[in-house]
Design a protein around this motif. Structure first.
Motif, PDB file in Angstrom:
ATOM      1  N   ASP A  39     -12.726  -0.420  -1.601  1.00 21.58           N
ATOM      2  CA  ASP A  39     -13.477  -0.102  -2.781  1.00 21.58           C
ATOM      3  C   ASP A  39     -12.704   0.245  -3.814  1.00 21.58           C
ATOM      4  O   ASP A  39     -13.925  -0.013  -4.964  1.00 21.58           O
ATOM      5  CB  ASP A  39     -13.858   1.978  -2.425  1.00 21.58           C
ATOM      6  N   GLU A  40     -11.610   0.442  -4.341  1.00 25.22           N
ATOM      7  CA  GLU A  40     -10.983   0.508  -5.586  1.00 25.22           C
ATOM      8  C   GLU A  40     -11.292  -0.631  -6.446  1.00 25.22           C
ATOM      9  O   GLU A  40     -11.560  -0.398  -7.236  1.00 25.22           O
ATOM     10  CB  GLU A  40      -9.673   1.132  -5.310  1.00 25.22           C
TER      11      GLU A  40
ATOM     12  N   SER B 145       0.823  -1.515  -0.409  1.00 22.60           N
ATOM     13  CA  SER B 145      -0.013   0.182   0.091  1.00 22.60           C
ATOM     14  C   SER B 145       0.491   1.096   0.322  1.00 22.60           C
ATOM     15  O   SER B 145       1.897   1.600   0.604  1.00 22.60           O
ATOM     16  CB  SER B 145      -1.420   0.408   1.233  1.00 22.60           C
TER      17      SER B 145
ATOM     18  N   ARG C 290     -10.051   0.178   4.072  1.00 20.68           N
ATOM     19  CA  ARG C 290     -11.449   0.393   2.994  1.00 20.68           C
ATOM     20  C   ARG C 290     -11.192   1.623   1.540  1.00 20.68           C
ATOM     21  O   ARG C 290     -11.659   1.010   0.615  1.00 20.68           O
ATOM     22  CB  ARG C 290     -11.956   1.281   3.853  1.00 20.68           C
ATOM     23  N   LYS C 291      -9.540   1.624   1.212  1.00 25.55           N
ATOM     24  CA  LYS C 291      -9.643   2.035   0.120  1.00 25.55           C
ATOM     25  C   LYS C 291      -9.617   1.793  -0.968  1.00 25.55           C
ATOM     26  O   LYS C 291      -9.836   1.611  -2.063  1.00 25.55           O
ATOM     27  CB  LYS C 291      -8.382   3.635   0.442  1.00 25.55           C
ATOM     28  N   LEU C 292      -8.177   0.329  -0.640  1.00 26.52           N
ATOM     29  CA  LEU C 292      -7.884  -0.436  -1.397  1.00 26.52           C
ATOM     30  C   LEU C 292      -9.181  -1.564  -2.378  1.00 26.52           C
ATOM     31  O   LEU C 292      -9.534  -1.453  -3.203  1.00 26.52           O
ATOM     32  CB  LEU C 292      -7.126  -1.556  -1.031  1.00 26.52           C
TER      33      LEU C 292
ATOM     34  N   GLU D 284      -0.095   4.275   1.328  1.00 23.89           N
ATOM     35  CA  GLU D 284       0.181   4.763   1.586  1.00 23.89           C
ATOM     36  C   GLU D 284       0.443   4.439   3.429  1.00 23.89           C
ATOM     37  O   GLU D 284       0.972   5.681   3.980  1.00 23.89           O
ATOM     38  CB  GLU D 284      -1.779   4.865   2.695  1.00 23.89           C
TER      39      GLU D 284
ATOM     40  N   ASP E 146      -8.251   2.662   7.044  1.00 25.90           N
ATOM     41  CA  ASP E 146      -8.437   4.052   5.675  1.00 25.90           C
ATOM     42  C   ASP E 146      -8.013   3.111   4.712  1.00 25.90           C
ATOM     43  O   ASP E 146      -8.504   3.227   3.696  1.00 25.90           O
ATOM     44  CB  ASP E 146      -7.657   5.316   5.775  1.00 25.90           C
ATOM     45  N   ALA E 147      -6.695   2.594   4.783  1.00 26.49           N
ATOM     46  CA  ALA E 147      -5.836   2.349   3.142  1.00 26.49           C
ATOM     47  C   ALA E 147      -6.423   1.181   3.316  1.00 26.49           C
ATOM     48  O   ALA E 147      -6.792   0.505   1.655  1.00 26.49           O
ATOM     49  CB  ALA E 147      -4.070   1.784   3.695  1.00 26.49           C
TER      50      ALA E 147
ATOM     51  N   HIS F  58     -15.335  -0.652  -7.658  1.00 27.16           N
ATOM     52  CA  HIS F  58     -15.174  -0.219  -8.951  1.00 27.16           C
ATOM     53  C   HIS F  58     -14.795  -0.953 -10.536  1.00 27.16           C
ATOM     54  O   HIS F  58     -15.158  -0.809 -10.715  1.00 27.16           O
ATOM     55  CB  HIS F  58     -14.025   1.275  -8.724  1.00 27.16           C
TER      56      HIS F  58
ATOM     57  N   ARG G  89      -5.764   4.572  10.293  1.00 33.00           N
ATOM     58  CA  ARG G  89      -4.702   4.979   8.732  1.00 33.00           C
ATOM     59  C   ARG G  89      -4.264   3.744   8.200  1.00 33.00           C
ATOM     60  O   ARG G  89      -5.220   3.554   6.484  1.00 33.00           O
ATOM     61  CB  ARG G  89      -3.153   5.344   8.846  1.00 33.00           C
TER      62      ARG G  89
END
Length: 649
Positions: free
Chosen positions: A575-576, A531, A571-573, A533, A568-569, A579, A565
């Motif tokens: 969600d990406e 990651s 969840r971002k991965l 982040e 958040d990283a 998508h 953090r």
């Protein structure tokens, strides 16, 4: 069973019973029982020639046979035929008050008088005299024997329960072990030392005193230990670590001492301890459930292994465990378990060799190719492959086949990997949702080049899942790239994305997909440094202690801000990648519909059919005889079922 001493005693008892019955039921002279008055009348009539007087009992012989009085029967006679009605012998009873005129009357009628006295038999006298003494003596001897047996059990309580196998008739050799070539090479030195110890002693080399076999369950650790003993031709003492632990403190240590004493007396020998972690766990672990008995047993093992006189009597200890992380460090230091041999999962060539061993002696059809089955079973251990061959044989017997065919192996593999088929009543709407869910998994995997190819897709309920997508890696993987793991995440979200794109509503069917995706993403971010982040930070979750569960995990090795953090990283991965899955299915909506329609028609699609649909080709209609799906109208939908999901390779 039929020639033992018990059977001989039974035959003797039956013979004695037969003789007794013959003497008891033999034919006797007919006799009648006369009242005393009728006896006197016969004497007065001169019809009595002889009498025998015994206390109050009178037996006599009549000159002319007479009939039995009314209400009396004639005793004696033949065994078969009609009973006699007359008798020339009689019995009678003298009144207790006596009769002073009886003897003068008998003398007057010239009757022969015989007097007798009834004496008890010698056996009866002996029984009455010595019976109580014999009974008390027998009871005393029985109690002494029971006490002696109990003392023997007490003294043998601390003896080892290890099973001993001599090296004269080895049943397992290295030829019976496949898929562990590296492990066999490591153990070959142990065998060579036991066969040719002088070769090593001349050079001053010392063979490892202990060999620890480490590996997942079912990889053949116990089989390797037996093969070492079979190759070396030496006595083999096998036991389980749990057999040392008893309720009483000190028994386990006593059994350890006895086990090693037996090995030294029969040396050179091999001692095999299975499941070493049962007694070899770290001392003073607290939450590990340690007790004084287990720790004393472990201490005794440490002492025995450190006190070997290998120059005189070579004794080698081989132990097996699948939890090396919980072992006490004192066990793993040099001088005890010097060598650790990892017995891992077999590769494709190892699986093929294992299958050939298990196929020996079985009526296997010519269409069964062990190499193909090996490529279809990545991640299978030796025990799993043995179970696969057995399941295939069971399927062949169920179908009354004379040979085990490739079809039986396919059915057995589907049952093991996917689960057993189970009929479930479901509505057409539920079948449609499941079809799009599994079609989403299969299509996303097919569109991403780094993903494993799809091997089979089905909407037939198996196990706890209502639908399954199976993947088949093209080769064994030992290292995973970041792009491959990202493709795995997108594939896991393919089912949920297909529901959103095609159905417009999400269901509970993606629970297992979300769980696995979250765990994988958390490892990518917090453990593998994948990651941007979080960078190269390794963030543990406080559960590395093997004696503590996640609920009782210790403190984290990072701050709360770092944990936020990390979340958040992750969840971002996620969600990406979700998508990405939605974009792939939206741009290939026609292929998704085509794949879902084919699943509703065929219920199960193989790899070639999935690839044909992705290329835009049409499949032929289902063949006749295919079972029609069971559907219900939407108003009769049953209760919620287990979720559909994917099955990893």
């Amino acid at each position: 069973m039929f020639g033992g001493p018990g059977m001989r005693w039974l035959m003797m008892l039956l013979g004695l019973t037969l003789v007794w019955n013959i003497f008891t039921l033999r034919p006797t002279t007919p006799s009648i029982d006369l009242p005393y008055s009728a006896f006197l009348d016969q004497v007065q009539a001169g019809n009595v020639t002889k009498v025998e007087l015994n206390d109050q009992q009178v037996r006599g012989v009549l000159t002319t046979p007479v009939e039995a009085p009314a209400g009396e029967t004639v005793s004696g006679g033949t065994l078969f035929g009609d009973a006699p009605t007359k008798a020339d012998q009689f019995t009678s009873t003298i009144p207790t008050v006596g009769d002073q005129t009886l003897l003068p009357l008998l003398r007057e009628k010239k009757v022969e008088i015989v007097a007798s006295v009834q004496n008890p038999s010698i056996f009866w006298n002996i029984l009455l005299s010595f019976g109580p003494v014999l009974l008390i003596g027998g009871l005393f001897i029985y109690m002494m024997r029971q006490q002696s047996r109990g003392q023997q059990n007490v003294f043998s309580f601390g003896r080892s329960k290890a099973k001993s196998h001599t090296g004269e008739t080895p049943t397992v050799t290295f030829g019976d072990v496949a898929g562990a070539e590296e492990s066999k090479r490591e153990l070959t030195e142990v065998v060579d030392f036991l066969k040719n110890p002088d070769r090593y002693k001349r050079l001053g080399a010392k063979i490892p005193r202990g060999v620890l076999l480490v590996g997942p369950p079912g990889t053949g650790k116990t089989l390797l230990a037996r093969a070492v003993a079979g190759e070396a031709g030496v006595p083999f003492f096998s036991t389980s670590a749990s057999e040392f632990v008893e309720l009483f403190v000190g028994v386990g240590a006593s059994r350890v001492r006895d086990l090693f004493d037996q090995a030294r007396r029969n040396g050179p020998a091999i001692v095999f301890i299975d499941e070493l972690d049962a007694i070899g766990r770290q001392r003073g672990a607290g939450m590990g459930g340690g007790n004084d008995e287990r720790e004393q047993t472990l201490n005794q093992i440490l002492v025995e292994m450190d006190g070997f006189e290998t120059a005189v009597v070579p004794v080698i200890v081989i132990a097996a465990t699948n939890r090396p992380d919980v072992l006490d460090p004192a066990l793993l230091r040099p001088g005890r378990f010097d060598r650790q041999v990892t017995v891992g999962l077999p590769d494709v060539r190892g699986r093929e060799a294992i299958l050939r061993i298990h196929l020996r002696g079985k009526p296997v059809s010519t269409d069964v190719d062990a190499s193909i089955v090996a490529r279809q079973t990545p991640g299978f251990a030796g025990a799993d492959l043995a179970n696969l061959v057995n399941e295939a044989a069971i399927h062949a017997a169920r179908h009354m086949a004379r040979q085990v065919t490739a079809q039986h192996f396919r059915e057995a593999l589907d049952k093991i990997v996917l689960g057993t088929e189970r009929p479930v009543l479901m509505s057409e709407q539920e079948r449609t949702v499941i079809a799009y869910h599994e079609a989403g998994h299969a299509l996303v995997s097919s569109l991403l080049p780094e993903s494993d190819p799809v091997n089979k897709v089905t909407i037939i309920p198996r196990g706890r899942a209502l639908g399954v997508t199976e993947y088949l890696p093209e080769g064994d993987r030992f290292n995973y790239s970041r792009e491959f793991l990202r493709s795995q995440l997108a594939t896991l979200f393919g089912g949920r994305a297909a529901e959103q794109v095609a159905i417009g509503e999400i269901t509970t069917g993606a629970e297992n997909d979300l769980q696995r995706a979250t765990q994988l993403a958390r490892r990518m971010v917090g453990r593998w440094g994948m990651s941007d982040e979080m960078g190269l930070l390794f963030a543990s979750e406080g559960a590395e202690n093997p004696f503590l569960g996640r609920e009782m995990a210790g403190p984290r090795d990072h701050s709360e801000a770092t944990a936020a953090r990390l979340d958040d990283a992750v969840r971002k991965l996620l969600d990406e990648r979700m998508h990405t899955a939605i974009e792939l299915l939206t741009s290939n909506r026609g292929t998704l519909d085509h794949l879902a329609t084919a699943l509703l028609e065929h219920e199960t699609l193989d790899r070639l059919q999935v690839e044909a649909i992705v290329r835009g080709e049409d499949l032929p209609p289902p063949t006749k005889g295919t079972a029609a799906p069971i559907t219900l109208p939407p108003s009769d939908r049953p209760a919620p079922r287990p979720r559909p999901g994917i099955m990893p390779a």
